[in-house]
Design an enzyme around this catalytic site. Structure first.
Site, PDB file in Angstrom:
ATOM      1  CD  GLU A 356      -1.711  -2.424   1.479  1.00 38.99           C
ATOM      2  OE1 GLU A 356      -2.500  -3.366   1.229  1.00 38.99           O
ATOM      3  OE2 GLU A 356      -0.606  -2.601   2.058  1.00 38.99           O
ATOM      4  CG  PHE A 381      -5.806  -3.532   3.721  1.00 41.95           C
ATOM      5  CD1 PHE A 381      -5.949  -3.933   5.049  1.00 41.95           C
ATOM      6  CD2 PHE A 381      -6.249  -4.392   2.729  1.00 41.95           C
ATOM      7  CE1 PHE A 381      -6.509  -5.164   5.366  1.00 41.95           C
ATOM      8  CE2 PHE A 381      -6.813  -5.626   3.045  1.00 41.95           C
ATOM      9  CZ  PHE A 381      -6.944  -6.016   4.372  1.00 41.95           C
ATOM     10  CG  HIS A 405     -14.242  -4.928   1.254  1.00 40.61           C
ATOM     11  ND1 HIS A 405     -14.244  -4.553  -0.064  1.00 40.61           N
ATOM     12  CD2 HIS A 405     -14.500  -6.260   1.278  1.00 40.61           C
ATOM     13  CE1 HIS A 405     -14.491  -5.602  -0.826  1.00 40.61           C
ATOM     14  NE2 HIS A 405     -14.660  -6.657  -0.038  1.00 40.61           N
TER      15      HIS A 405
END
Length: 617
Positions: A356, A381, A405
């Site tokens: 990330e 994340f 999400h």
């Protein structure tokens, strides 16, 4: 320029670093002094750059990842003739463009540096643009310190650069042995660095970083290397040239104790100038926005569509009319739905895998080359990349981040996958925009609107399917909201929601209406900036405001509303908030919303309690 002159230029860069830090009374001159030969040779022999045209498409890019060594950069600018003598001595002063760590307030600085370990990931993004999008043979030079080679983000970038064969990227590591508090992990062991880099597939060159001929040869070799990136590992000595500080511990981050003597020891001030090599003529065949509206997807009212699905479809449609739009993902494109852009525009899609920091770093690098990136992963994340997001704001970077999400509504996957802090994280970023749509049409419109905004933009999407509430013609201005239920002056309370909780609020409103308790429901899809006018009107009419969010109570929707009232001109209503206060476990989405106390049942109970207390008082 002859090697003797380049050595003289290196001495000048050291003198300028000493003088600048002395004038400021602070700074990191010893970190600049170690890399003086590197800076001199790069500027005089290898950098192809038009300082009058920082946006020239053929310009090489130079990223000073060890941003605390900014006096070196400013000395190079003085030698190039774009920073004057008097300006150099304004280093670190209020109002000066020569900040302690460089930022794009200077036109020749692409990105802010200073949070170590970020220069290479951003450089990878620039190199990706050059190799796969611009198709222009500019070189990306990244000068890093040996201390930052301990950062995990560096190794995310190292692997990505090797995997993509970025032979237009050169990492120069100033291995000066000393960090802030003492020796670095590997000190002058160049083999330790080379072994690691070579294991990832990099070409490496080990040199004496104070030998201008060796530096010159290494940089020539780097540009000539084909098929893989090159790392030049330069052994140097911190504080080079001044006996009182050279290779000595405890001298980091402070001016030299006797600047006048140090300048004399280095040979005194000089005014060498450099005619930097012009870049080759280049034309980037990038389509500019033509003003055409993308053919956004449409849905039927009441149809169940996940906002993440609408995001993927809208992004692919936007790519049809915007050739400057690129997409990146962290190996979850099938879940974020970025895969739809990948299928439609594979040449502008970049898979960053589960890295990330590299994901956001590449986005920053791509936007520095004129592209409009959309970088997507699970909302949870993105927290791994928060420092990159924070520094993107310092860089004045325009990037779009999309977190899917989000919240407990994802269901059975459990708390490790739930973004419950992302709204707070993104709202705290300077100049950011935070959007949280509740239906498919709203999502599609906001995706297109993001492309033309400034700064860091964040869109939060929902995993599960939700009913389509709005028509395709509806407009959703950033900073706006929608009133979905209202009985005018009869409204007894206001429920403010966003995303998944909008649908729970509507269910609750219908139930409360049956009880004779009419409430107003506001869809606050723009969490930052917020629609203060609509909130003020609701407060004036109802006097009671309940916020409900699929997020922790700290820093999210509730705080955004409370801050709007605290900073507004109207009265402050009775406020209450529903948010996720417990630690979730695995359960169905419906069970999660109920257990967290943010479903329709909880909203009905909270409104009833608020109104009961008002009546009692």
């Amino acid at each position: 320029m002859r090697y003797e002159t380049m050595s003289s230029l290196a001495r000048q860069l050291r003198v300028d670093a000493v003088r600048a830090a002395d004038a400021a009374g602070s700074g990191h001159p010893t970190s600049a002094m170690s890399a003086a030969e590197i800076g001199a040779v790069l500027l005089a022999r290898h950098l192809r750059y038009d300082f009058d045209r920082p946006d020239h498409p053929g310009n090489d890019r130079f990223v000073l990842s060890k941003g605390h060594a900014s006096p070196l950069l400013y000395g190079m600018y003085r030698a190039a003739g774009v920073v004057g003598e008097s300006e150099l001595l304004t280093f670190r002063r209020a109002g000066s463009l020569l900040e302690g760590h460089p930022t794009p307030r200077l036109p020749w600085v692409d990105v802010a540096t200073g949070s170590l370990g970020q220069g290479l990931p951003v450089g990878v993004g620039m190199a990706l643009a050059g190799k796969f999008l611009d198709r222009v043979p500019y070189q990306v030079w990244v000068l890093a310190g040996d201390s930052e080679m301990a950062e995990g983000s560096v190794w995310e970038a190292v692997e990505h650069a090797a995997y993509c064969g970025l032979d237009n990227l050169t990492l120069i590591v100033d291995v000066n042995r000393l960090g802030q508090r003492g020796p670095t992990r590997h000190q002058h062991d160049l083999g330790a660095y080379a072994g690691r880099l070579e294991a990832f597939g990099w070409h490496t060159v080990r040199i004496d970083g104070h030998d201008v001929q060796a530096v010159d040869a290494a940089l020539r070799e780097a540009r000539a290397t084909v098929g893989r990136p090159t790392a030049v590992l330069a052994a140097t000595r911190k504080g080079r040239g001044v006996a009182a500080v050279e290779n000595r511990e405890g001298k980091h981050g402070k001016p030299l104790p006797d600047a006048e003597a140090a300048v004399a020891e280095l040979g005194g001030p000089s005014d060498l100038s450099v005619r930097v090599t012009d870049p080759p003529a280049a034309l980037v065949p990038r389509p500019v926005p033509n003003g055409a509206s993308p053919a956004l997807p449409t849905y039927d009212r009441g149809e169940e569509v996940a906002t993440r699905d609408a995001y993927g479809q809208a992004l692919a449609a936007l790519g049809q009319t915007r050739g400057d739009v690129v997409a990146l993902d962290g190996e979850v494109g099938d879940s974020t739905r970025t895969e739809q852009f990948a299928k439609a525009h594979p040449e502008r899609y970049f898979e960053c895998w589960i890295a990330e920091q590299q994901l956001v770093g590449a986005a920053v690098g791509l936007q520095a080359r004129g592209y409009v990136p959309y970088a997507s992963t699970f909302a949870a994340f993105l927290s791994r990349a928060h420092d990159f997001i924070r520094m993107a704001a310092v860089s004045r970077a325009g990037i779009n981040l999309v977190g899917s999400h989000a919240g407990v509504s994802i269901g059975q996957d459990g708390p490790s996958q739930m973004g419950l802090e992302d709204l707070a994280m993104m709202r705290a970023v300077h100049g950011s925009t935070v959007l949280y749509p509740c239906d498919a049409h709203q999502t599609a419109r906001l995706v297109t609107a993001m492309a033309d905004l400034d700064g860091v933009r964040y869109l939060r999407t929902t995993r599960g399917a939700t009913p389509v509430l709005y028509g395709p013609e509806e407009d959703f201005p950033v900073g706006g909201s929608k009133v979905l239920r209202s009985h005018g002056e009869d409204d007894r309370a206001t429920v403010v929601a966003a995303g998944i909780t909008v649908h729970e609020a509507l269910k609750a409103a219908d139930r409360l209406a049956e009880e004779g308790l009419p409430v107003r429901v506001i869809d606050l899809y723009s969490v930052k900036p917020v629609d203060t006018a609509t909130l003020d009107d609701a407060a004036g009419t109802t006097g009671c405001v309940l916020t409900v969010e699929d997020h922790r109570p700290e820093g999210g929707l509730g705080d955004a509303v409370a801050e709007a009232y605290a900073n507004g001109h109207g009265g402050v209503p009775r406020l209450a908030r529903l948010a996720v206060r417990s630690m979730p476990a695995s359960a169905t989405p419906e069970e999660q919303l109920h257990e967290a106390g943010i479903d329709a049942d909880a909203i009905v109970s909270a409104v009833e309690l608020m109104l009961e207390r008002v009546l009692v008082r």
